[in-house]
Design a protein around this motif. Structure first.
Motif, PDB file in Angstrom:
ATOM      1  N   ASN A 113      34.194   4.716  -2.200  1.00 33.74           N
ATOM      2  CA  ASN A 113      34.223   4.178  -3.565  1.00 33.74           C
ATOM      3  C   ASN A 113      35.617   4.290  -4.166  1.00 33.74           C
ATOM      4  O   ASN A 113      36.113   3.351  -4.799  1.00 33.74           O
ATOM      5  CB  ASN A 113      33.214   4.907  -4.449  1.00 33.74           C
ATOM      6  N   ARG A 114      36.244   5.442  -3.958  1.00 36.61           N
ATOM      7  CA  ARG A 114      37.610   5.615  -4.467  1.00 36.61           C
ATOM      8  C   ARG A 114      38.572   4.707  -3.722  1.00 36.61           C
ATOM      9  O   ARG A 114      39.488   4.125  -4.313  1.00 36.61           O
ATOM     10  CB  ARG A 114      38.029   7.074  -4.322  1.00 36.61           C
ATOM     11  N   ALA A 115      38.360   4.586  -2.411  1.00 39.54           N
ATOM     12  CA  ALA A 115      39.214   3.713  -1.606  1.00 39.54           C
ATOM     13  C   ALA A 115      39.146   2.277  -2.127  1.00 39.54           C
ATOM     14  O   ALA A 115      40.168   1.587  -2.211  1.00 39.54           O
ATOM     15  CB  ALA A 115      38.770   3.754  -0.148  1.00 39.54           C
ATOM     16  N   ARG A 116      37.967   1.845  -2.488  1.00 35.67           N
ATOM     17  CA  ARG A 116      37.791   0.466  -2.952  1.00 35.67           C
ATOM     18  C   ARG A 116      38.648   0.173  -4.183  1.00 35.67           C
ATOM     19  O   ARG A 116      39.207  -0.913  -4.322  1.00 35.67           O
ATOM     20  CB  ARG A 116      36.320   0.205  -3.268  1.00 35.67           C
ATOM     21  N   GLY A 117      38.767   1.160  -5.064  1.00 38.17           N
ATOM     22  CA  GLY A 117      39.601   0.977  -6.254  1.00 38.17           C
ATOM     23  C   GLY A 117      41.047   0.679  -5.896  1.00 38.17           C
ATOM     24  O   GLY A 117      41.684  -0.190  -6.508  1.00 38.17           O
ATOM     25  N   TYR A 118      41.565   1.390  -4.895  1.00 38.44           N
ATOM     26  CA  TYR A 118      42.948   1.147  -4.469  1.00 38.44           C
ATOM     27  C   TYR A 118      43.085  -0.222  -3.803  1.00 38.44           C
ATOM     28  O   TYR A 118      44.077  -0.931  -4.021  1.00 38.44           O
ATOM     29  CB  TYR A 118      43.405   2.254  -3.513  1.00 38.44           C
ATOM     30  N   PHE A 119      42.091  -0.604  -3.005  1.00 33.07           N
ATOM     31  CA  PHE A 119      42.152  -1.921  -2.357  1.00 33.07           C
ATOM     32  C   PHE A 119      42.066  -3.049  -3.389  1.00 33.07           C
ATOM     33  O   PHE A 119      42.757  -4.062  -3.264  1.00 33.07           O
ATOM     34  CB  PHE A 119      41.028  -2.062  -1.333  1.00 33.07           C
ATOM     35  N   GLU A 120      41.245  -2.863  -4.403  1.00 36.72           N
ATOM     36  CA  GLU A 120      41.127  -3.885  -5.440  1.00 36.72           C
ATOM     37  C   GLU A 120      42.424  -4.013  -6.234  1.00 36.72           C
ATOM     38  O   GLU A 120      42.812  -5.115  -6.647  1.00 36.72           O
ATOM     39  CB  GLU A 120      39.956  -3.568  -6.365  1.00 36.72           C
ATOM     40  N   SER A 121      43.101  -2.884  -6.446  1.00 40.24           N
ATOM     41  CA  SER A 121      44.396  -2.923  -7.113  1.00 40.24           C
ATOM     42  C   SER A 121      45.409  -3.701  -6.289  1.00 40.24           C
ATOM     43  O   SER A 121      46.157  -4.530  -6.804  1.00 40.24           O
ATOM     44  CB  SER A 121      44.897  -1.492  -7.368  1.00 40.24           C
ATOM     45  N   ALA A 122      45.429  -3.434  -4.978  1.00 39.92           N
ATOM     46  CA  ALA A 122      46.356  -4.136  -4.081  1.00 39.92           C
ATOM     47  C   ALA A 122      45.986  -5.614  -3.966  1.00 39.92           C
ATOM     48  O   ALA A 122      46.859  -6.474  -3.816  1.00 39.92           O
ATOM     49  CB  ALA A 122      46.341  -3.477  -2.704  1.00 39.92           C
ATOM     50  N   TYR A 123      44.702  -5.912  -4.047  1.00 34.97           N
ATOM     51  CA  TYR A 123      44.246  -7.304  -3.955  1.00 34.97           C
ATOM     52  C   TYR A 123      44.801  -8.146  -5.099  1.00 34.97           C
ATOM     53  O   TYR A 123      45.123  -9.329  -4.922  1.00 34.97           O
ATOM     54  CB  TYR A 123      42.723  -7.354  -3.958  1.00 34.97           C
TER      55      TYR A 123
END
Length: 208
Positions: A113-123
Motif C-alpha cells: 500500500n505504501r509502495a503504491r503511493g510512491y508509484f502513483e507519485s512517479a506516474y
C-alpha cells in the motif's frame, strides 16, 4: 571484486562516524545555521520552527548514498533511511526506488500500500517503471483493461519489459482482444528495445 569490498567497507565505516555525516542547513526565516547528522535530519528550525532549507547538493548526496547502499542487502535498511530523507526533502527521483523497496520488502517487511503511493507519485511524472508496477496492482485486482492500459503507456515510452508484456496480453487476450499478430509485433518490438538497451549499457557484448 576487491574494489567492491573496499567500497562497502568504506561506506560502513563512514556511516558509523558521526563527524563524517554532518550536513549544514540555513533557516530561510531566521537565518540560523543548523548542523545535523545526516540520518537525523531536523524537520524544523529549533529557533523559529520554520521548515529548514537544505542545499540541493546535500539532497543529492542522500539520494546517491541510498542508491549505493542498496547494492548490499545488509545495508538496505540504511539505504531506505537515506532515500526517505531525500524524498521528504523533495527529491522526486527517490519515488521509484522507495516504491520497489516497500513493494518487494527490501530491508524490511513488504508494504504494498505504501509502495503504491510512491508509484502513483512517479506516474504523475510519466515514469514508465511506475506504470509497470501499477499494472501489477491492476492485474492483482483483476482490473485487466486498466492493467493493459498502464503497460501500453509504458510501452509507448519505450519500456522493453512492458512492451514484451503487451505481447503476452495480446497472446492470451488479457485486458485486450486476443490477436496473435499483434502479440508477435510487440514481442519483436521488445526484442529490439532489449537489444538497444544492451548495446548502450554493454557495447562490448555486441563486439562494437
Amino acid at each position: 571484486s576487491d574494489l567492491y569490498v573496499i567500497i562497502v567497507f568504506f561506506i560502513q565505516l563512514i556511516t558509523t562516524e558521526e563527524d563524517l555525516m554532518k550536513i549544514k542547513y540555513i533557516c530561510p526565516e531566521c537565518g540560523k545555521s543548523i548542523e545535523s547528522n545526516v540520518l537525523d535530519l531536523p524537520r524544523f528550525c529549533p529557533k523559529c520552527r520554520t521548515k529548514v532549507k537544505v542545499d540541493e547538493k546535500d539532497i543529492l548526496f542522500l539520494m546517491e548514498m541510498g542508491k549505493s547502499l542498496l547494492e548490499d542487502e545488509n545495508l538496505a535498511p540504511l539505504a531506505k533511511d537515506y532515500l526517505l530523507d531525500a524524498r521528504y526533502l523533495g527529491c522526486e527521483e527517490a519515488d521509484i526506488l522507495l516504491g520497489k523497496i516497500f513493494y518487494e520488502g527490501i530491508g524490511g517487511e513488504p508494504d504494498k500500500n505504501r509502495a503504491r503511493g510512491y508509484f502513483e507519485s512517479a506516474y504523475k511524472r510519466k515514469e514508465p517503471e511506475a506504470m509497470v508496477y501499477l499494472s501489477k496492482y491492476s492485474f492483482q485486482d483483476e482490473e485487466w483493461e486498466e492493467g493493459f492500459a498502464y503497460l501500453k503507456e509504458a510501452s509507448d515510452l519505450g519500456h522493453a519489459s512492458a512492451t514484451g508484456s503487451i505481447g503476452a496480453c495480446y497472446a492470451s487476450g488479457t485486458g485486450v482482444k486476443k490477436d496473435l499478430r499483434k502479440a508477435l509485433e510487440y514481442y519483436e518490438k521488445a526484442a529490439d528495445l532489449w537489444a538497444g538497451k544492451l548495446y548502450y549499457e554493454f557495447p562490448f557484448a555486441t563486439g562494437k
